[in-house]
Scaffold this motif. Structure first.
Motif, short mmCIF file in Angstrom:
data_model
loop_
_atom_site.label_atom_id
_atom_site.label_comp_id
_atom_site.label_asym_id
_atom_site.label_seq_id
_atom_site.Cartn_x
_atom_site.Cartn_y
_atom_site.Cartn_z
N LEU A 124 0.79 -1.29 0.02
CA LEU A 124 0.05 0.08 -0.17
C LEU A 124 1.23 0.97 0.19
O LEU A 124 1.41 1.35 0.87
CB LEU A 124 -1.03 -0.43 1.33
N ALA A 125 1.01 1.87 -0.84
CA ALA A 125 1.40 2.75 -0.65
C ALA A 125 0.78 4.26 0.08
O ALA A 125 0.69 4.35 1.22
CB ALA A 125 1.02 4.16 -2.67
N ILE A 126 2.50 4.84 0.91
CA ILE A 126 2.57 5.50 2.06
C ILE A 126 1.28 6.91 2.18
O ILE A 126 0.42 6.96 2.44
CB ILE A 126 4.29 6.65 2.17
N PRO A 127 0.96 7.62 0.43
CA PRO A 127 -0.17 8.52 0.70
C PRO A 127 -1.20 7.55 1.17
O PRO A 127 -2.27 8.53 1.91
CB PRO A 127 0.25 9.16 -0.72
N ALA A 128 -2.02 6.65 0.71
CA ALA A 128 -2.90 5.82 1.15
C ALA A 128 -2.95 5.83 1.95
O ALA A 128 -4.23 6.19 2.92
CB ALA A 128 -3.11 4.88 -0.54
N GLY A 129 -1.57 5.00 2.88
CA GLY A 129 -1.83 4.54 4.43
C GLY A 129 -2.29 5.32 4.85
O GLY A 129 -2.73 5.94 6.00
N GLY A 130 -1.54 6.96 5.09
CA GLY A 130 -1.56 8.10 6.22
C GLY A 130 -3.23 8.50 5.50
O GLY A 130 -3.55 9.05 6.34
N CYS A 131 -3.95 8.33 4.46
CA CYS A 131 -4.93 9.36 4.49
C CYS A 131 -5.92 8.24 4.92
O CYS A 131 -7.11 8.43 5.30
CB CYS A 131 -5.45 8.99 2.80
N VAL A 132 -6.13 6.89 5.11
CA VAL A 132 -6.95 5.65 5.82
C VAL A 132 -7.01 6.22 6.20
O VAL A 132 -7.65 6.36 7.43
CB VAL A 132 -6.07 4.65 5.72
N VAL A 133 -5.99 6.62 7.86
CA VAL A 133 -6.00 7.38 9.07
C VAL A 133 -6.57 8.38 9.20
O VAL A 133 -7.03 9.05 10.29
CB VAL A 133 -4.43 6.92 9.68
N ALA A 134 -5.71 9.26 8.15
CA ALA A 134 -6.50 11.09 9.02
C ALA A 134 -8.12 10.87 8.27
O ALA A 134 -8.59 11.41 9.27
CB ALA A 134 -5.73 11.28 7.81
N THR A 135 -8.44 10.43 7.37
CA THR A 135 -9.91 10.27 6.98
C THR A 135 -10.90 9.92 8.19
O THR A 135 -11.79 9.82 8.47
CB THR A 135 -10.06 9.89 5.88
N SER A 162 -0.15 -0.61 8.45
CA SER A 162 1.06 -0.30 8.54
C SER A 162 2.14 -1.60 8.08
O SER A 162 3.00 -1.37 6.92
CB SER A 162 1.92 -0.47 9.32
N TYR A 163 1.37 -2.90 8.21
CA TYR A 163 1.93 -3.93 7.73
C TYR A 163 1.55 -4.32 6.30
O TYR A 163 2.34 -3.93 5.12
CB TYR A 163 1.48 -5.46 8.13
N LEU A 164 0.29 -3.95 5.68
CA LEU A 164 0.31 -3.12 3.81
C LEU A 164 1.00 -2.40 3.90
O LEU A 164 1.02 -3.15 2.39
CB LEU A 164 -1.80 -2.92 4.14
N MET A 165 1.55 -1.29 4.08
CA MET A 165 3.21 -0.65 3.35
C MET A 165 3.67 -1.77 3.37
O MET A 165 4.40 -0.73 2.22
CB MET A 165 2.68 0.53 4.42
N VAL A 166 4.14 -2.28 4.02
CA VAL A 166 5.80 -3.10 3.95
C VAL A 166 5.42 -4.68 3.31
O VAL A 166 6.25 -5.24 3.21
CB VAL A 166 6.33 -3.21 4.91
N SER A 167 4.36 -5.04 2.51
CA SER A 167 3.53 -6.30 2.22
C SER A 167 3.83 -6.28 1.14
O SER A 167 4.61 -5.40 0.32
CB SER A 167 2.32 -6.63 2.28
N GLY A 168 4.39 -7.89 0.23
CA GLY A 168 3.90 -7.35 -0.54
C GLY A 168 2.79 -7.88 -1.65
O GLY A 168 3.46 -8.51 -3.27
#
Length: 233
Positions: A124-135, A162-168
């Motif tokens: 998961l791209a970090i902008p998407a991960g950060g925006c999931v948390v923010a929204t 967090s895991y999805l961002m570093v997953s394969g």
């Protein structure tokens, strides 16, 4: 001079990230989340401006990654810690730190594999991960959700993101370059998830729409990749 506009937009990304952290520090979780979304807008415009002016280069790429870490790694982690994770003490601190570290790892891996991975995003791209948390925090704040009732679900969700961002896991990039196959069942799944988020967040429809977009994309990638593994195609 032509690089001034894209580099300014890149810098604006971090400016919004800092504004998010200052708003969070003052207890304004709505603007803490909204500033992260504004950082996403700046992040999306800088690359387009660089290509339009023909000034794409290594300096711009490095600036982009550093700003992304601040706006989509550190700022959302601080927002989540202030809003909910602080109730967990040391464990909450660890979850916030893990999120920022995974975001850093995701950005570093993307930079290293930029010339190798094509047609999809690995993790998961970090902008998407950060925006999931923010929204999600934006939605909870506007609906008057008591942060304490989110325990322990919210910290667990932070760890999953967090895991999805570093997953394969392969996330489609939707660029039409022959990348990851998108299954019909995945489209139906995404529609149901998006509709479900809108229904649950109908009391604050604007943040619900934004959470629907980012949350659906996050879960869609997992579902679609699982179908890919099962089908073997």
């Amino acid at each position: 001079m032509r690089s001034l506009i894209p580099n300014t937009l890149t810098s604006l990304n971090l400016v919004f990230g800092m504004c998010s952290m200052m708003a969070t520090y003052q207890g304004d979780y709505v603007f803490g989340a909204v500033f992260i979304l504004l950082a996403l807008v700046a992040d999306g415009l800088d690359g387009r401006a660089a290509r339009a002016f023909g000034v794409s280069g290594e300096l711009g790429k490095e600036l982009d990654s550093l700003c992304d870490l601040g706006s989509f790694g550190i700022a959302p982690a601080f927002l989540a810690y202030s809003y909910c994770l602080a109730f967990y003490g040391r464990l909450g601190q660890a979850v916030a730190i893990i999120f920022a570290l995974c975001g850093m790892w995701r950005l570093a891996r993307f930079n290293v594999n930029a010339d190798v991975v094509h047609g999809y995003f690995m993790g998961l791209a970090i902008p998407a991960g950060g925006c999931v948390v923010a929204t999600s925090i934006w939605l909870f704040s506007l609906t008057g959700t008591d942060a304490t009732i989110l325990l322990p679900c919210f910290p667990a969700a932070m760890v999953v993101v967090s895991y999805l961002m570093v997953s394969g896991i392969h996330y489609p990039n939707f660029k039409g370059d022959g990348g990851e196959k998108i299954y019909f069942a995945s489209k139906v799944f995404a529609l149901l998830v998006f509709a479900g988020i809108l229904y649950l967040g109908r009391e604050a429809i604007v943040p619900a729409i934004f959470l629907g977009v980012f949350g659906t994309y996050m879960l869609f990638g997992v579902f679609n990749y699982a179908l890919h593994l099962v089908s073997g195609k």
